[in-house]
Write a protein that holds these residues in place. Structure first.
Motif: not given
Length: 723
Positions: A8-11, A46-50, A53-54, A138-140
């Motif tokens: 859900l965080a990635v989404e 997309l990979a950079l944005k993901v 988040l770690g 998920t907080l990030l």
């Protein structure tokens, strides 16, 4: 990803990107489905944005890499669970001694409290790390999930316990932190193992990289299949599984049932295309020119489509995601509000912290987490008693809401073997004579219909054995059409289709064909006097097909038969089992089966046994494999019937509806617990120990309710139609 909160965080993070129209992150398969502008959906973007988040985003991984990743995750979780269980056991033992007042004096209690805290350190600092990492990520992403709640509960219990120890109190709560970590680690490990098992369906669609015979430099050499390119010539040995797509350089018999569902093998002519996954049935080696190598075969495309079907979220999953999206933040807000509220009412800092900790513990959805799995486990046990093995107990929830049932034909509704349905002979010829000559005519034939005719004729010969049976001494065969044989008595017999016999200048009288049996496979036999007999063969329905379909229709389900077999055979079987003609779909490819299935009223159930059914098993909300199913179908299905026939489908649907009622009751009990517990915490101080006991009581309530399902007799299950 660590859990559904990670998904859900990635989404949520990607949904906020410009140019992105729709995003779906499927946690079980670790797959991202995204649509948008080309610039916004580039892998590098997309990979950079993901990565911020770690997490790590790559191209769709091969099935082998997915296995390796999940095996690594399993080892990662197992190690932490072992540490948590080992040290947590001593923490819990020390806490029990303190709670039970089993120690001689306060000094000893103080020492035991410090020991409890010491043993909890490896659990908190090592075993619980995955929860803290997921909570931070998920907080990030501004999508806090249950990991945030768990992390705060653990840290809160430890900090409050340290404060109490510093003040000389032995009423510590290290056991609360340990219990949260260990129980949730168990759940995550089981979840990972289930995800690992789900990949086996894709394994079944992946052919082994065996060595095959390839013509190179004027010699036949053995080469691994993945090194063979389009345009090369390969040799197929009798009975060999076709590993690559290609065109035949000579005619031959091929069993295509795995991809098409046809009940009979087909005779392929020179130049016809054969797909990987079929099996060559000829008696001599056959040469084929490769048209598609590994990675580009039709079977590979089916595998990719199956992964896409698995990655799609159903309505229940979307509802669960929405529920998780607001539940965790709400519980977190309630816990944070408890601290200042308690201080405003004159409560001391220590008691205020304990109240906030109690809210976190009370809000942890242990009962909610147990409500559905326990009922699923009990329902699975009931299903096993009825001869149904559930590979995915969670499917019971969806089975209770099924509206459409689609059934494969060959091997599912039928036995998979042809048998003589009817025969007729010229006037004056008895059955014994017909079977004696037929036995000689089919001897040595590789045709599957010849095997059925031989079985029918041999039954009679066993009853009337002869000292000198007829034998063929010469055979002239036209593959796929018929054969002429000469007996040891000198007599010639002709066996084959009506058209072929006509071309052999054999006159066929009016009574040689029965229009009412046009659906069946027709084979004619002639001797030197002319037409002798006609045999009609069909794949017979399984014993319980008709009553099972009748019960499904009476219960209000939409029932359809979807097959790759020819129209006549499908229509006849539909009549035999009580299905209307418009509910019988013939000559459907695996891709067409899946598309047709998705057009039925959802949720859908599909029952199939072959490799050609794996795509439909994935596209359906729930898939079931019958007893005789192939490995591919078994691995792709959520349940497998352990007894012959399809009667288990009716039983499973009945069990599922009863199980769902238990699930709803459990959810109601757990929701009632959370409501009352949070309300009680808001008006009065409840020690974390009491909160833990309340959690245990709520868990016990749903456990006992689920036990009713396990204790119930199978015939008590609900038989009502779906709502």
């Amino acid at each position: 990803m660590w859990c559904t909160s990670c998904a859900l965080a990635v989404e949520g993070s990607l949904k906020r990107s410009d140019g992105v129209h729709d995003v779906s992150v499927h946690y079980p398969s670790a797959t991202l489905c995204i649509s948008g502008t080309p610039a916004a959906t580039q892998l590098s973007v997309l990979a950079l944005k993901v990565k911020r988040l770690g997490y790590r985003l790559t191209e769709l991984e091969p099935v082998g890499d997915a296995h390796a990743r999940l095996e690594e995750e399993s080892r990662y979780l197992t190690l932490r669970l072992m540490v948590g269980s080992l040290f947590g056991m001593w923490t819990m033992l020390a806490s029990i001694l303190i709670y039970a007042s089993a120690l001689p004096n306060e000094q000893v209690e103080q020492v035991v409290a410090w020991v409890s805290g010491a043993f909890s350190l490896p659990v908190v600092l090592f075993a619980g790390v995955p929860f803290y990492r997921a909570g931070w990520r998920t907080l990030l992403a501004k999508r806090p999930g249950m990991d945030v709640l768990v992390s705060l509960g653990v840290f809160g219990a430890v900090l409050v316990s340290i404060g109490l120890l510093w003040r000389g109190s032995s009423e510590v709560y290290f056991d609360t932190a340990v219990m949260l970590i260990v129980l949730l680690l168990v759940g995550r490990l089981v979840e990972t193992l289930c995800r690992h098992r789900g990949l086996k369906a894709l394994d079944a669609l992946t052919l082994p990289n065996a060595n095959i015979s390839v013509y190179q430099h004027e010699h036949w050499v053995m080469v691994p299949a993945d090194e063979v390119a389009a345009g090369m010539r390969v040799e197929l040995a009798p009975g060999e599984l076709v590993a690559l797509d290609g065109t035949l350089e000579a005619p031959g018999w091929v069993n295509t049932a795995s991809l098409t569902g046809e009940s009979l093998p087909r005779h392929f002519h020179t130049g016809q295309k054969v797909y990987a996954g079929c099996r060559y049935l000829g008696a001599t080696p056959l040469v084929m020119q490769v048209s598609a190598g590994v990675g580009k075969r039709r079977l590979d495309r089916l595998c990719d489509e199956m992964r896409r079907y698995q990655a799609k979220k159903g309505e229940l999953q979307k509802l669960a995601d929405r529920f998780a999206a607001w539940l965790s933040p709400l519980a977190l807000v309630l816990a944070l509000l408890t601290l200042p509220t308690a201080l405003l009412f004159g409560t001391g800092w220590e008691e205020a912290f304990v109240r906030a900790l109690s809210v976190l513990v009370v809000a942890c959805p242990c009962a909610v987490g147990l409500a559905v799995p326990l009922a699923s486990l009990a329902g699975s046990g009931q299903a096993m008693q009825q001869g149904i093995a559930l590979r995915d107990p969670a499917a019971l929830e969806t089975l209770a809401r099924i509206r459409s049932v689609a059934l494969d034909k060959t091997g599912t509704l039928t036995t998979g073997n042809n048998s003589v349905l009817h025969w007729q002979a010229r006037e004056g010829v008895d059955k014994h004579t017909v079977q004696r000559k037929l036995s000689a005519a089919v001897a040595g034939s590789e045709h599957p219909l010849a095997h059925a005719l031989a079985h029918w004729s041999n039954d009679q010969r066993e009853q009337n054995p002869e000292q000198n049976p007829d034998q063929n001494i010469e055979v002239n065969e036209s593959p796929g059409e018929g054969r002429r044989v000469q007996l040891n008595s000198g007599e010639w017999l002709t066996l084959g289709s009506a058209n072929w016999l006509t071309r052999q200048q054999i006159a066929l009288p009016f009574q040689a064909e029965d229009p009412a049996l046009a659906f069946a496979s027709q084979v004619m036999l002639a001797d030197e006097a002319g037409w002798l007999a006609t045999f009609y063969l069909a794949d017979q329905p399984v014993e319980d097909a008709a009553p099972s379909v009748k019960r499904l229709l009476a219960s209000g389900y939409v029932v359809a038969m979807i097959s790759g077999d020819r129209q006549g055979a499908v229509s006849w079987l539909g009549e035999q089992i009580g299905l209307a003609r418009e509910a019988c779909y013939a000559q459907r490819s695996p891709e067409a089966k899946a598309r047709l299935l998705q057009a039925l009223l959802a949720p859908t159930l599909y029952v199939g046994d072959g490799l050609n059914d794996t795509l439909s098993l994935a596209a359906a909300d729930v898939g079931i494999a019958p007893l005789s199913a192939s490995e591919a179908a078994r691995e792709g299905a959520s349940a497998q019937l352990m007894t012959p026939g399809v009667g288990g489908v009716v039983k499973l649907l009945s069990i599922a509806k009863y199980t769902r009622r238990i699930m709803v009751q459990n959810l109601f009990f757990s929701a009632l617990y959370n409501t009352l517990a949070l309300g009680l915490v808001a008006v009065m101080a409840i020690p974390p120990l009491v909160a833990v006991l309340a959690m245990a009581a709520s868990s016990l309530s749903v456990t006992l309710n689920a036990a009713r399902l396990a204790w119930a007799e199978p015939e008590e299950n609900d038989q009502r139609a779906p709502e």
